[in-house]
Scaffold this motif. Sequence first.
Motif, PDB file in Angstrom:
ATOM      1  N   GLN A  95       0.813  -1.212   0.000  1.00 18.81           N
ATOM      2  CA  GLN A  95       0.000   0.000   0.000  1.00 18.81           C
ATOM      3  C   GLN A  95       0.851   1.269   0.000  1.00 18.81           C
ATOM      4  N   VAL A  96       2.162   1.095  -0.134  1.00 20.58           N
ATOM      5  CA  VAL A  96       3.059   2.257  -0.154  1.00 20.58           C
ATOM      6  C   VAL A  96       3.440   2.539  -1.599  1.00 20.58           C
ATOM      7  N   PRO A  97       3.145   3.715  -2.124  1.00 23.39           N
ATOM      8  CA  PRO A  97       3.519   4.016  -3.516  1.00 23.39           C
ATOM      9  C   PRO A  97       5.019   4.282  -3.623  1.00 23.39           C
ATOM     10  N   PHE A  98       5.608   3.845  -4.726  1.00 22.52           N
ATOM     11  CA  PHE A  98       7.025   4.066  -4.988  1.00 22.52           C
ATOM     12  C   PHE A  98       7.158   5.010  -6.177  1.00 22.52           C
ATOM     13  N   MET A  99       7.942   6.069  -5.993  1.00 18.99           N
ATOM     14  CA  MET A  99       8.175   7.055  -7.035  1.00 18.99           C
ATOM     15  C   MET A  99       9.615   6.883  -7.524  1.00 18.99           C
ATOM     16  N   TYR A 100       9.780   6.160  -8.621  1.00 18.04           N
ATOM     17  CA  TYR A 100      11.125   5.836  -9.110  1.00 18.04           C
ATOM     18  C   TYR A 100      11.675   6.995  -9.958  1.00 18.04           C
ATOM     19  N   GLU A 101      12.980   7.183  -9.834  1.00 16.10           N
ATOM     20  CA  GLU A 101      13.672   8.194 -10.610  1.00 16.10           C
ATOM     21  C   GLU A 101      15.129   7.783 -10.791  1.00 16.10           C
ATOM     22  N   HIS A 102      15.844   8.520 -11.621  1.00 17.23           N
ATOM     23  CA  HIS A 102      17.266   8.245 -11.803  1.00 17.23           C
ATOM     24  C   HIS A 102      18.037   8.907 -10.666  1.00 17.23           C
TER      25      HIS A 102
ATOM     26  N   LEU B 167      27.290   6.910 -11.046  1.00 13.85           N
ATOM     27  CA  LEU B 167      26.590   5.645 -11.295  1.00 13.85           C
ATOM     28  C   LEU B 167      25.089   5.883 -11.115  1.00 13.85           C
ATOM     29  N   GLN B 168      24.380   5.872 -12.217  1.00  9.52           N
ATOM     30  CA  GLN B 168      22.945   6.130 -12.189  1.00  9.52           C
ATOM     31  C   GLN B 168      22.180   4.823 -11.941  1.00  9.52           C
ATOM     32  N   VAL B 169      21.255   4.863 -10.974  1.00  7.23           N
ATOM     33  CA  VAL B 169      20.387   3.717 -10.691  1.00  7.23           C
ATOM     34  C   VAL B 169      18.944   4.187 -10.684  1.00  7.23           C
ATOM     35  N   ILE B 170      18.007   3.201 -10.754  1.00  7.30           N
ATOM     36  CA  ILE B 170      16.574   3.495 -10.695  1.00  7.30           C
ATOM     37  C   ILE B 170      16.113   3.226  -9.277  1.00  7.30           C
ATOM     38  N   ALA B 171      15.623   4.263  -8.580  1.00  2.26           N
ATOM     39  CA  ALA B 171      15.272   4.083  -7.167  1.00  2.26           C
ATOM     40  C   ALA B 171      14.288   5.153  -6.729  1.00  2.26           C
ATOM     41  N   ASP B 172      13.581   4.813  -5.633  1.00  4.77           N
ATOM     42  CA  ASP B 172      12.773   5.793  -4.909  1.00  4.77           C
ATOM     43  C   ASP B 172      13.691   6.408  -3.862  1.00  4.77           C
ATOM     44  N   LEU B 173      14.001   7.670  -4.012  1.00  3.62           N
ATOM     45  CA  LEU B 173      15.036   8.313  -3.189  1.00  3.62           C
ATOM     46  C   LEU B 173      14.694   8.228  -1.700  1.00  3.62           C
ATOM     47  N   GLU B 174      13.453   8.499  -1.343  1.00  6.77           N
ATOM     48  CA  GLU B 174      13.060   8.488   0.076  1.00  6.77           C
ATOM     49  C   GLU B 174      13.157   7.085   0.668  1.00  6.77           C
ATOM     50  N   LYS B 175      12.652   6.080  -0.080  1.00  2.86           N
ATOM     51  CA  LYS B 175      12.673   4.697   0.433  1.00  2.86           C
ATOM     52  C   LYS B 175      14.103   4.166   0.495  1.00  2.86           C
ATOM     53  N   LEU B 176      14.930   4.548  -0.491  1.00  3.18           N
ATOM     54  CA  LEU B 176      16.313   4.088  -0.486  1.00  3.18           C
ATOM     55  C   LEU B 176      17.081   4.678   0.707  1.00  3.18           C
ATOM     56  N   LYS B 177      16.797   5.938   1.024  1.00  6.64           N
ATOM     57  CA  LYS B 177      17.450   6.556   2.179  1.00  6.64           C
ATOM     58  C   LYS B 177      17.034   5.847   3.463  1.00  6.64           C
ATOM     59  N   ARG B 178      15.768   5.472   3.541  1.00  6.51           N
ATOM     60  CA  ARG B 178      15.286   4.738   4.723  1.00  6.51           C
ATOM     61  C   ARG B 178      16.031   3.400   4.849  1.00  6.51           C
ATOM     62  N   THR B 179      16.289   2.751   3.716  1.00 10.41           N
ATOM     63  CA  THR B 179      17.001   1.474   3.728  1.00 10.41           C
ATOM     64  C   THR B 179      18.410   1.643   4.273  1.00 10.41           C
ATOM     65  N   VAL B 180      19.155   2.625   3.736  1.00 18.25           N
ATOM     66  CA  VAL B 180      20.531   2.831   4.178  1.00 18.25           C
ATOM     67  C   VAL B 180      20.585   3.211   5.651  1.00 18.25           C
ATOM     68  N   LEU B 181      19.702   4.092   6.095  1.00 17.40           N
ATOM     69  CA  LEU B 181      19.695   4.510   7.498  1.00 17.40           C
ATOM     70  C   LEU B 181      19.372   3.337   8.415  1.00 17.40           C
ATOM     71  N   ASN B 182      18.430   2.474   7.997  1.00 16.03           N
ATOM     72  CA  ASN B 182      18.088   1.305   8.821  1.00 16.03           C
ATOM     73  C   ASN B 182      19.272   0.349   8.944  1.00 16.03           C
ATOM     74  N   ILE B 183      19.988   0.146   7.842  1.00 20.83           N
ATOM     75  CA  ILE B 183      21.136  -0.768   7.873  1.00 20.83           C
ATOM     76  C   ILE B 183      22.231  -0.217   8.784  1.00 20.83           C
ATOM     77  N   ILE B 184      22.536   1.076   8.636  1.00 21.51           N
ATOM     78  CA  ILE B 184      23.585   1.678   9.464  1.00 21.51           C
ATOM     79  C   ILE B 184      23.161   1.694  10.928  1.00 21.51           C
ATOM     80  N   GLU B 185      21.893   2.023  11.200  1.00 20.84           N
ATOM     81  CA  GLU B 185      21.409   2.032  12.584  1.00 20.84           C
ATOM     82  C   GLU B 185      21.487   0.636  13.196  1.00 20.84           C
TER      83      GLU B 185
END
Length: 487
Positions: free
Chosen positions: A326-333, A368-386
């Motif tokens: 139910q969470v929308p993903f907004m993908y961008e470069h 290095l360009q990737v396809i990602a949802d910037l907000e969700k990807l940031k949440r992923t990295v922060l969760n891993i580091i935390e």
Amino acid sequence: MSIRIKLLLSYTGMLVISLLVFILTASLFTIAATGDIHSFRDFYNVHYQLNPLTEQEESIFLELKYLAKNEPDQLQNNQLLQDYDFKLKTVRAGLYVRREDSQVFESHTFNQPELRQHLPLYDLNNNQIRSTFNIGERFYAYAKFDFLYSDGEKGSVFVIRERSPFGEVTRRLFPIIILVLIGLIVIANMLLYRWITRSVVKPLHLLRNSAEHIQEGNLQFSLDLDSRDEIGQLNEAFENMRQRLQESVQLRLQDEENRKELISNISHDLRTPITNIKGYIEGIRDGVADTPEKMDKYVNIIYSKAADLDKLVDELFLYSKLDLRQVPFMYEHVDIVNFLDDCIDELHYVMEEKAIELKWDKRPHQSLQVIADLEKLKRTVLNIIENAQNFMDKQYKFIHVSVQTTATWVTVEIKDNGMGISREDMPHIFERLYRAERSRNSATGGSGLGLAIASQIIAEHGGRIWAESEPGAGTSLFFTLKRTTSL
């Protein structure tokens, strides 16, 4: 073989069998009536040697025999012989009369030039007056009588009939043959019915029983039918449906167990900070915080626990929405190198306060360009580091970031030198509310949802996430993202 072909073959088989039986019956009837088939003659030679003539032919032969005995010269009267031959023609027989080595009379019925050479020799004692002989493929039965003319010369009179032994047997056995043919049709029908029943009706019966099992809630069975026709395809589809349904039921039961476990874990994780908050509030009410310093301390602790509660509720809510898609993903470069630079800069001072070194290990020099949802990807990295910082146990602590690339993927590695993860816990670290070290509470070990949320976010990006760890040495956590351009 398809059912259509089976039915076509069965109907064609019945049609062919019926036609063959009809043709065979008509042929046998024709043979019985005309005697045109000349097979099996040797088997029936004895029969025709004893009974070569019919009753009418035998009567004419007796008249000729009487003349041969009493008025032998009459057997040279051509008109008389023609009259007798005419009578024999009506019953499909013929007359032959000889005198010494010459022919006196031969019926046109035979039309056989070699007839005289195949006739038996004279036997004035008439020991054998009935027998058979062959001329090529033609078979003849005869009755003869040898006599002496008035001048003493030898003579013979023959009543000859061309025979078909099979035709005669057919006449006798015609009712039995008809019954046998009817039996063949019945047996052929039974065999075709059994074939159709085993290949069509029986599989349908098994399919119906299987549907009844499912209706009763029993999915613990297997529908194994080795068939490649339409019913086999239907059974295969039904078996796939049963397996999917069984998997769905098992998944629902597993989800129910997970839900119960989740509620239990949530209750435990919520109860601990709530109990602490209640304890400090009761301390304030009871006057334990009797100085401004203690009051500030109590209030700060209450605020910290409330913040933990808010964070836990927020993570539970996010995980639930991700789980239900139910969470929308907004993908961008996204430039992954610049993105990780921003993440490291944002956490740099927080990590410094905790004496943790956060920096690049292998930083790419190019974008290095990737396809990602910037907000969700940031949440992923922060969760891993935390999650990594919560399990540090050494004096010198570090978290290093590196990136590796292939033609279509970018792999991000976040490595720490914490306590590591045991082999028993490794398969479960991405499960919700799972903590590798059970002795830790939510205050020191996190909520147990960080890696589960990260796993779902990466899965939505079409990548994968995994970990490599050595207990006591540290853990490396990897995740992949699709590149926008190839190398």
